[in-house]
Design a protein around this motif. Sequence first.
Motif, PDB file in Angstrom:
ATOM      1  N   GLU A 187       0.828  -1.210   0.000  1.00 11.35           N
ATOM      2  CA  GLU A 187       0.000   0.000   0.000  1.00 11.35           C
ATOM      3  C   GLU A 187       0.860   1.257   0.000  1.00 11.35           C
ATOM      4  OE1 GLU A 187      -3.784   2.035   2.371  1.00 11.35           O
ATOM      5  OE2 GLU A 187      -2.915   0.154   3.095  1.00 11.35           O
ATOM      6  N   LYS A 188       1.957   1.264   0.751  1.00 12.79           N
ATOM      7  CA  LYS A 188       2.846   2.421   0.763  1.00 12.79           C
ATOM      8  C   LYS A 188       3.468   2.629  -0.616  1.00 12.79           C
ATOM      9  CE  LYS A 188       6.720   4.506   3.254  1.00 12.79           C
ATOM     10  NZ  LYS A 188       7.745   4.322   4.318  1.00 12.79           N
ATOM     11  N   ILE A 191       0.920   4.358  -2.803  1.00 11.95           N
ATOM     12  CA  ILE A 191       0.777   5.778  -2.490  1.00 11.95           C
ATOM     13  C   ILE A 191       1.887   6.580  -3.168  1.00 11.95           C
ATOM     14  CG2 ILE A 191       0.896   7.468  -0.617  1.00 11.95           C
ATOM     15  CD1 ILE A 191      -0.490   5.325   1.168  1.00 11.95           C
ATOM     16  N   LYS A 194       1.338   6.483  -7.108  1.00 12.32           N
ATOM     17  CA  LYS A 194       0.255   7.355  -7.580  1.00 12.32           C
ATOM     18  C   LYS A 194       0.686   8.816  -7.548  1.00 12.32           C
ATOM     19  CE  LYS A 194      -4.542   8.540  -6.477  1.00 12.32           C
ATOM     20  NZ  LYS A 194      -5.636   8.291  -5.517  1.00 12.32           N
ATOM     21  N   PHE A 222      -8.717   3.051  -5.236  1.00 18.56           N
ATOM     22  CA  PHE A 222      -7.578   3.957  -5.063  1.00 18.56           C
ATOM     23  C   PHE A 222      -7.200   4.692  -6.348  1.00 18.56           C
ATOM     24  CE2 PHE A 222      -2.874   4.606  -4.604  1.00 18.56           C
ATOM     25  CZ  PHE A 222      -2.926   5.536  -3.575  1.00 18.56           C
TER      26      PHE A 222
END
Length: 295
Positions: A187-188, A191, A194, A222
């Motif tokens: 997930e990091k 982030i 993106k 997301f």
Amino acid sequence: MNQEQLNRMHSAKGFIAALDQSGGSTPKALRLYGIEEDQYNGEEAMFDLIHQMRSRIITSPAFTSEHILAAILFEMTMDRQIEGQYTADYLWEKKGILPILKVDKGLAPLENDVQLMKPISNLKGLLERAGQRHIFGTKMRSVIKGANPDGIRAIVDQQFEIGLEIAKAGFVPILEPEVDITLPDKEKCEILLKAEIERHLKTLEADVRLMFKLSIPTLDGFYSDLMNDPHVVRVVALSGGYSRKEANEKLARNPGLIASFSRALTEGLKAQQTDDEFNAMLQESIQTIYNASIQ
């Protein structure tokens, strides 16, 4: 750029079939298809067999534009024929499916927790041939193996640099900075990825059109805002090692995100199957991926 094809890719329902296994991944693809390495001798025989597999998929009555928007091809597939036509012409003229070409030459060694693309030798010449073969777009893959800001910035910089060169040549490039789905900090990574993509999108000229092929995100929805960017034709998802069932379940939780599956698409297909068995298995696979892509 063909406006009819661009409109189809941007607005039509369906998904992208990834049929672009390269030399390094072909033995595994054939093994999953039921052909072991001791059943052929040398690269030429191997590529003949994978083309037969791809041709069987593409010519199947289950493989139609009702569910499939485009197919991603390996360079050698682009240069081969199906039923007397070059593969891209067969896809578009017989099936109404857009042809997309894999242009990367594989991955560089790991550095800063990422694998950039190896240099693409004679990209200009490859794009000229792609134009002659009536290719709509391209695809190129690099891989993120950790939440390293410098590495992720380098991956996105490279993808955009080459992607813009491809776009200027008249194609719609698919940028594929894949995030390894097994990472504890996935997930990091997403982030950081993106943020870098958004930074580049802000700098593009108004007429630039491109696509993204991304790992299905940890956080549902997301990438929804990327889909609304005027430069982005479509955001598609790779299966990344998930089974078809798991990939479909995760995909369906991301409205607007459509599949671009390879192994998950061909899961269960075997060389030894009768045509009826093969077509029924492919139809089931296509239908489930399509259903997940239109949620």
